[in-house]
Every structure is written in structure tokens, then in C-alpha cells.
Design a protein around this motif. Sequence first.
Motif, PDB file in Angstrom:
ATOM      1  N   LEU A  55       0.811  -1.211   0.000  1.00  0.00           N
ATOM      2  CA  LEU A  55       0.000   0.000   0.000  1.00  0.00           C
ATOM      3  C   LEU A  55       0.849   1.268   0.000  1.00  0.00           C
ATOM      4  CD1 LEU A  55      -2.917  -0.972   2.429  1.00  0.00           C
ATOM      5  CD2 LEU A  55      -2.898  -0.943  -0.079  1.00  0.00           C
ATOM      6  N   ALA A  56       2.011   1.204   0.637  1.00  0.00           N
ATOM      7  CA  ALA A  56       2.885   2.378   0.656  1.00  0.00           C
ATOM      8  C   ALA A  56       3.377   2.706  -0.751  1.00  0.00           C
ATOM      9  CB  ALA A  56       4.070   2.134   1.589  1.00  0.00           C
ATOM     10  N   LEU A  57       3.760   1.687  -1.513  1.00  0.00           N
ATOM     11  CA  LEU A  57       4.183   1.914  -2.891  1.00  0.00           C
ATOM     12  C   LEU A  57       3.015   2.387  -3.750  1.00  0.00           C
ATOM     13  CD1 LEU A  57       6.606  -1.060  -3.712  1.00  0.00           C
ATOM     14  CD2 LEU A  57       7.163   1.377  -3.615  1.00  0.00           C
ATOM     15  N   LEU A  58       1.824   1.833  -3.491  1.00  0.00           N
ATOM     16  CA  LEU A  58       0.649   2.228  -4.263  1.00  0.00           C
ATOM     17  C   LEU A  58       0.309   3.697  -4.040  1.00  0.00           C
ATOM     18  CD1 LEU A  58      -1.573   1.015  -6.124  1.00  0.00           C
ATOM     19  CD2 LEU A  58      -2.936   0.633  -4.067  1.00  0.00           C
ATOM     20  N   ALA A  59       0.506   4.172  -2.810  1.00  0.00           N
ATOM     21  CA  ALA A  59       0.155   5.555  -2.478  1.00  0.00           C
ATOM     22  C   ALA A  59       1.259   6.549  -2.829  1.00  0.00           C
ATOM     23  CB  ALA A  59      -0.160   5.665  -0.985  1.00  0.00           C
ATOM     24  N   ALA A  60       2.493   6.059  -3.006  1.00  0.00           N
ATOM     25  CA  ALA A  60       3.638   6.965  -3.182  1.00  0.00           C
ATOM     26  C   ALA A  60       3.457   7.981  -4.309  1.00  0.00           C
ATOM     27  CB  ALA A  60       4.915   6.146  -3.393  1.00  0.00           C
ATOM     28  N   PRO A  61       2.986   7.582  -5.501  1.00  0.00           N
ATOM     29  CA  PRO A  61       2.882   8.572  -6.575  1.00  0.00           C
ATOM     30  C   PRO A  61       1.512   9.234  -6.676  1.00  0.00           C
ATOM     31  CG  PRO A  61       2.525   6.405  -7.493  1.00  0.00           C
ATOM     32  CD  PRO A  61       2.708   6.224  -5.997  1.00  0.00           C
ATOM     33  N   PHE A  62       0.635   9.030  -5.675  1.00  0.00           N
ATOM     34  CA  PHE A  62      -0.757   9.451  -5.838  1.00  0.00           C
ATOM     35  C   PHE A  62      -0.881  10.934  -6.153  1.00  0.00           C
ATOM     36  CE2 PHE A  62      -4.802  11.133  -4.442  1.00  0.00           C
ATOM     37  CZ  PHE A  62      -5.698  10.234  -5.000  1.00  0.00           C
ATOM     38  N   MET A  63      -0.211  11.807  -5.378  1.00  0.00           N
ATOM     39  CA  MET A  63      -0.421  13.234  -5.574  1.00  0.00           C
ATOM     40  C   MET A  63       0.137  13.699  -6.913  1.00  0.00           C
ATOM     41  SD  MET A  63      -2.218  15.434  -4.148  1.00  0.00           S
ATOM     42  CE  MET A  63      -2.492  14.568  -2.614  1.00  0.00           C
ATOM     43  N   ALA A  66     -22.129  15.730  -2.397  1.00  0.00           N
ATOM     44  CA  ALA A  66     -21.072  16.723  -2.236  1.00  0.00           C
ATOM     45  C   ALA A  66     -20.384  16.577  -0.879  1.00  0.00           C
ATOM     46  CB  ALA A  66     -21.652  18.125  -2.391  1.00  0.00           C
ATOM     47  N   GLY A  67     -21.150  16.286   0.173  1.00  0.00           N
ATOM     48  CA  GLY A  67     -20.553  16.099   1.493  1.00  0.00           C
ATOM     49  C   GLY A  67     -19.607  14.907   1.520  1.00  0.00           C
ATOM     50  N   ALA A  68     -19.988  13.817   0.838  1.00  0.00           N
ATOM     51  CA  ALA A  68     -19.126  12.636   0.782  1.00  0.00           C
ATOM     52  C   ALA A  68     -17.833  12.942   0.033  1.00  0.00           C
ATOM     53  CB  ALA A  68     -19.871  11.481   0.104  1.00  0.00           C
ATOM     54  N   VAL A  69     -17.936  13.696  -1.056  1.00  0.00           N
ATOM     55  CA  VAL A  69     -16.740  14.072  -1.813  1.00  0.00           C
ATOM     56  C   VAL A  69     -15.825  14.953  -0.962  1.00  0.00           C
ATOM     57  CG1 VAL A  69     -15.888  15.369  -3.804  1.00  0.00           C
ATOM     58  CG2 VAL A  69     -17.854  13.850  -4.057  1.00  0.00           C
ATOM     59  N   ALA A  70     -16.403  15.906  -0.228  1.00  0.00           N
ATOM     60  CA  ALA A  70     -15.601  16.786   0.620  1.00  0.00           C
ATOM     61  C   ALA A  70     -14.861  15.990   1.697  1.00  0.00           C
ATOM     62  CB  ALA A  70     -16.493  17.849   1.262  1.00  0.00           C
ATOM     63  N   LEU A  71     -15.527  15.011   2.313  1.00  0.00           N
ATOM     64  CA  LEU A  71     -14.877  14.162   3.315  1.00  0.00           C
ATOM     65  C   LEU A  71     -13.761  13.328   2.701  1.00  0.00           C
ATOM     66  CD1 LEU A  71     -17.952  12.979   5.412  1.00  0.00           C
ATOM     67  CD2 LEU A  71     -16.148  14.573   6.125  1.00  0.00           C
ATOM     68  N   PHE A  72     -14.007  12.837   1.486  1.00  0.00           N
ATOM     69  CA  PHE A  72     -12.992  12.048   0.784  1.00  0.00           C
ATOM     70  C   PHE A  72     -11.740  12.890   0.523  1.00  0.00           C
ATOM     71  CE2 PHE A  72     -11.339  10.935  -3.521  1.00  0.00           C
ATOM     72  CZ  PHE A  72     -10.739   9.726  -3.184  1.00  0.00           C
ATOM     73  N   VAL A  73     -11.937  14.119   0.073  1.00  0.00           N
ATOM     74  CA  VAL A  73     -10.805  15.014  -0.178  1.00  0.00           C
ATOM     75  C   VAL A  73     -10.065  15.310   1.127  1.00  0.00           C
ATOM     76  CG1 VAL A  73     -10.165  17.358  -0.870  1.00  0.00           C
ATOM     77  CG2 VAL A  73     -11.793  16.042  -2.249  1.00  0.00           C
ATOM     78  N   ALA A  74     -10.817  15.547   2.192  1.00  0.00           N
ATOM     79  CA  ALA A  74     -10.186  15.827   3.485  1.00  0.00           C
ATOM     80  C   ALA A  74      -9.315  14.657   3.935  1.00  0.00           C
ATOM     81  CB  ALA A  74     -11.257  16.126   4.530  1.00  0.00           C
ATOM     82  N   GLY A  75      -9.807  13.432   3.721  1.00  0.00           N
ATOM     83  CA  GLY A  75      -9.025  12.251   4.079  1.00  0.00           C
ATOM     84  C   GLY A  75      -7.722  12.164   3.298  1.00  0.00           C
ATOM     85  N   LEU A  76      -7.770  12.474   2.015  1.00  0.00           N
ATOM     86  CA  LEU A  76      -6.547  12.461   1.210  1.00  0.00           C
ATOM     87  C   LEU A  76      -5.567  13.531   1.661  1.00  0.00           C
ATOM     88  CD1 LEU A  76      -7.984  11.943  -2.397  1.00  0.00           C
ATOM     89  CD2 LEU A  76      -6.843  10.247  -0.960  1.00  0.00           C
ATOM     90  N   LEU A  77      -6.089  14.688   2.030  1.00  0.00           N
ATOM     91  CA  LEU A  77      -5.201  15.790   2.427  1.00  0.00           C
ATOM     92  C   LEU A  77      -4.488  15.517   3.743  1.00  0.00           C
ATOM     93  CD1 LEU A  77      -7.395  18.876   1.460  1.00  0.00           C
ATOM     94  CD2 LEU A  77      -5.304  18.088   0.340  1.00  0.00           C
ATOM     95  N   LEU A 115       5.069  19.328  -9.662  1.00  0.00           N
ATOM     96  CA  LEU A 115       3.876  18.525  -9.919  1.00  0.00           C
ATOM     97  C   LEU A 115       3.119  18.209  -8.626  1.00  0.00           C
ATOM     98  CD1 LEU A 115       5.383  16.057 -12.548  1.00  0.00           C
ATOM     99  CD2 LEU A 115       3.608  17.762 -12.984  1.00  0.00           C
ATOM    100  N   ALA A 116       3.851  17.865  -7.571  1.00  0.00           N
ATOM    101  CA  ALA A 116       3.194  17.490  -6.314  1.00  0.00           C
ATOM    102  C   ALA A 116       2.481  18.683  -5.678  1.00  0.00           C
ATOM    103  CB  ALA A 116       4.221  16.901  -5.341  1.00  0.00           C
ATOM    104  N   LEU A 117       3.124  19.848  -5.656  1.00  0.00           N
ATOM    105  CA  LEU A 117       2.500  21.033  -5.067  1.00  0.00           C
ATOM    106  C   LEU A 117       1.257  21.444  -5.853  1.00  0.00           C
ATOM    107  CD1 LEU A 117       5.625  23.187  -4.148  1.00  0.00           C
ATOM    108  CD2 LEU A 117       3.987  22.191  -2.546  1.00  0.00           C
ATOM    109  N   ALA A 118       1.346  21.392  -7.182  1.00  0.00           N
ATOM    110  CA  ALA A 118       0.186  21.745  -8.000  1.00  0.00           C
ATOM    111  C   ALA A 118      -0.944  20.753  -7.781  1.00  0.00           C
ATOM    112  CB  ALA A 118       0.588  21.784  -9.477  1.00  0.00           C
ATOM    113  N   THR A 123      -2.900  13.078   4.499  1.00  0.00           N
ATOM    114  CA  THR A 123      -1.655  12.348   4.246  1.00  0.00           C
ATOM    115  C   THR A 123      -0.524  13.256   3.777  1.00  0.00           C
ATOM    116  OG1 THR A 123      -2.166  11.900   1.898  1.00  0.00           O
ATOM    117  CG2 THR A 123      -3.058  10.367   3.537  1.00  0.00           C
ATOM    118  N   GLN A 124      -0.781  14.549   3.595  1.00  0.00           N
ATOM    119  CA  GLN A 124       0.204  15.421   2.960  1.00  0.00           C
ATOM    120  C   GLN A 124       1.210  16.054   3.920  1.00  0.00           C
ATOM    121  OE1 GLN A 124       0.511  15.620  -0.526  1.00  0.00           O
ATOM    122  NE2 GLN A 124      -0.730  13.862   0.047  1.00  0.00           N
ATOM    123  N   GLY A 125       0.900  16.072   5.210  1.00  0.00           N
ATOM    124  CA  GLY A 125       1.863  16.541   6.191  1.00  0.00           C
ATOM    125  C   GLY A 125       2.316  17.969   5.976  1.00  0.00           C
ATOM    126  N   ALA A 126       3.643  18.167   5.970  1.00  0.00           N
ATOM    127  CA  ALA A 126       4.218  19.517   5.937  1.00  0.00           C
ATOM    128  C   ALA A 126       3.894  20.273   4.654  1.00  0.00           C
ATOM    129  CB  ALA A 126       5.734  19.430   6.113  1.00  0.00           C
TER     130      ALA A 126
END
Length: 441
Positions: free
Chosen positions: A188-196, A377-388, A346-349, A390-393
Motif C-alpha cells: 500500500l505504501a508503494l501504491l500511495a507513493a505517486p498518488f499526488m 457533495a458532502g461525501a466528496v468533501a470528506l474524501f478530499v479531506a481524508g486524502l489531504l 507537480l506534487a504542489l500543484a 496524508t500530505q503533512g508539511a
Amino acid sequence: MSDQLTKSLGVFRGAALMLSIVIGAGLLTLPGIAIRSAGDHAFLAWIVCAFAALPLLGVFIVLGGRYPEAGGISAYARRAFGPFGARAAATLFLGAVVFGLPSIALTGGHYLATLGGGSAHAYAQILLVAAIVPHLLPGEGASKAISWIASTVLLAIILFLVAGAAGLQPQAPGAGVLPAGGWSSLNLALLAAPFMMLFFAFTGWEVGAGIAEDFKNPQRDYPLAMILSFGLATALYLAIAYVAQRTDLTGAYEAPFVRIVEPVLGSFGARAVAVTAALIIFANLAGAVWGVSRMVYDIARHSRLTAPLARTIDGRPLPAVIMTLGALMMVVAADWFGAFGLEALLALAGQNFLILCGIAALSLVVLGRHAGEHLFAGAVALFVAGLLLTQGARLAYPVALIAIAGLAGFIGDSRRAPPCRLPPAEGRRALAAASSTTDDE
């Protein structure tokens, strides 16, 4: 000279323009960079990104068809959250494209460097200057030119893909799709590595939201153009990711297409790919500048400080176009001296565009017309929040941009003249008229 945009887009021309906005670094560079980052998990990562982008696309389809305004996401945020929402969305948007579009120009630069040597940054600057040419064409000339270029590019990509697939060596079923050890070796770590980074390939539709005002019949044609362009782009991404996964890209991660076609077409194919890549990037930049300049134009027509940028010449917002290109060229120049790096750009954009998707979803939560839209729309907003989360600093960058938007609003409010107070009767009539206008919308 007027202050109105030319209505020049229908379904197919609009879809072609959106493809021009979307297809660029995502098609030409990311398949190789994703393999360098995730190895044999890269193809699955593309599939995950495609599914993640679907609900986000749905939000833009609903809002863009309902509110076809040049401001795109900032216009939605203005309706939902007022002036601060519009400023925050616009600042995040410009903060994304100021890194994303230079990375696209640099992608074209790397391909051209494989053709004739020299500096990728110098070629990138040439491509940015060339991107203004379609915008100088009168009437519907710009949309027609970009549509023809997009069609030519699409045909060339398909031909190169066929050539690349013909050169693949026979392998076991599933090769190039699953990790070498099958599902049991999934990391899963490799799968998520290039996501952004890969998400950046699915971000052009946020820019495309700004072209809705250019459609002749936006309520009908804009959603259809969105769906058609997304389907075509996703099919191309997955096809190229699959072929790239089965090709040895060592030493050619930034320009994988060259290595893909070499076994079949040789050095001629490599040169043809480089020329086609430059054409893709040219179309991509011209289309993206179209969308971004509409955002700049919309911001300008809501602010006295930037009012000169809201002028149009024969229906074209040329002052906004010129300012947009100037900012992009400054970022490429800074990167020339080692300020950023392609992967960081690319990652910042991609991160900023993801936040903008969340803002669009929250806008639909407020503006939705029935419970289904609110829940979706609420489900999409929660999904985006979950992805964010993982972004840390990296989240410090968009937080700083939002703070700048708030400061700009505070300064603007402090300089604004006191509101004109109407007599009671006139005030009630004005309020009633405003209420009636809002209900009509």
C-alpha cells in the motif's frame, strides 16, 4: 473593445479544448516518473487515481452546467461563501497553476532536448511564448485552432501507442497490471507513493471549469464535453501506463514515450515523438492559459485594483492572457537556477488542485438543490479531506495562500469607502430587488 467573452464552444470543440488543457505532463512524463516512484505498482496507482477523480468530476459537471461563469471554482465559492471564499479559491487556483503549468512546459522542454540537445528550460520558455499565438486569432479562431491541434495530437498518440504495443515482448497474462508477485505482494505504501503526482494528471477539469462561460449552450454542452474529455483522457492514460510498465525506461523516466517507440520505429520514431510531444505541450499550454486567463479575468472584473485585466479585445481577455504567461515564465526562470525541481512542482500543484476540488464540493453542499446533491457533495468533501491528511508539511503552502487571501481581503476592506446609506423606503426597494434577482438565479 468590449468586456464580454466570445461564445465559441459546443460539445466537441469544448471536449477538444478540455483535452488540450488536461493532456500534457500527465501523458508524457508521469507514466515514467510513477514507475520510478512506485515500480510495478504504478499501473494500479493510475487506476486508483482515475476512480478517485470520478466523484470530483461529478461536482464540476453539476456546478459548471448550473453556473457557467469564467471564474470557475472561485465563482462557485463566491456564491456559496461570499468574497472571502472567492479570494481563497482564486489564490489556491493561481498557486496551483503557477507551478503546474511550468512543469508542463518543462516536460515539453525535456522532449525537445532529446531531439536537438540544449536546455530543457530554454525550450520551455519558447513553448510558453508560443502558447499566446492562438489567443491572438480573431473571433472563434483560437477555439478552432486548439481543437484541430488536439485532434491531430490524439491521432498521433494513438499511432505511437499502437507502435509501442507492437514492440512489447510476450509475457504472462496480467503482466504490467499487477505487481510481480500478484495481489499477495501488494504494498500500500508503494501504491500511495505517486498518488499526488498522478492526481495532477486528472486536474485539468478544475481549469476547464473556467471555460464554461465560453459555451454557446453551457447547461447542455458543458457537462457532455466534461464527460467525453474525461473518458478519452483516462483511456489514454491507462493505455500508456500499461505499455510503459512493460518497457525498460531506465535513463528515460522523464521522456518515456521516446523509449516506448524506439524498438519499433527506431531513431526516426524517437524524433517524431519529440516533435509530437512539443505539439501536445503547445496545445496543453494554450488551452490551460485559456482557462487560467478566464479566472484572472473574472477576479479582475470583481476588483477595482485589477480592473485593467478585465478588458477584452474582440471577445478575448488578452491583458489577462499576457499576465498569466508572464508569471509562468518567471517560475520556469527560477527553476532554471535550481529553485524547485519537476517532481516538487507537480506534487504542489496536484495538492492545491485537490483542495480546490474540496472547495467545489463544499460549494455544492451549500448550493445543492436537493438532499441527493447535499449528500454526494458532502461525501466528496470528506474524501478530499481524508486524502489531504496524508500530505503533512506540504499543507503549509496552501495554508499560507489562504492567509494571503484573507490579508488581501482585510486590506481591501479597510481601504473601501463607507457604504452609501439609502433612505428607508429606497433601501427596502433595493433589498427587495436584490432578493428577487437571487431567487431568479
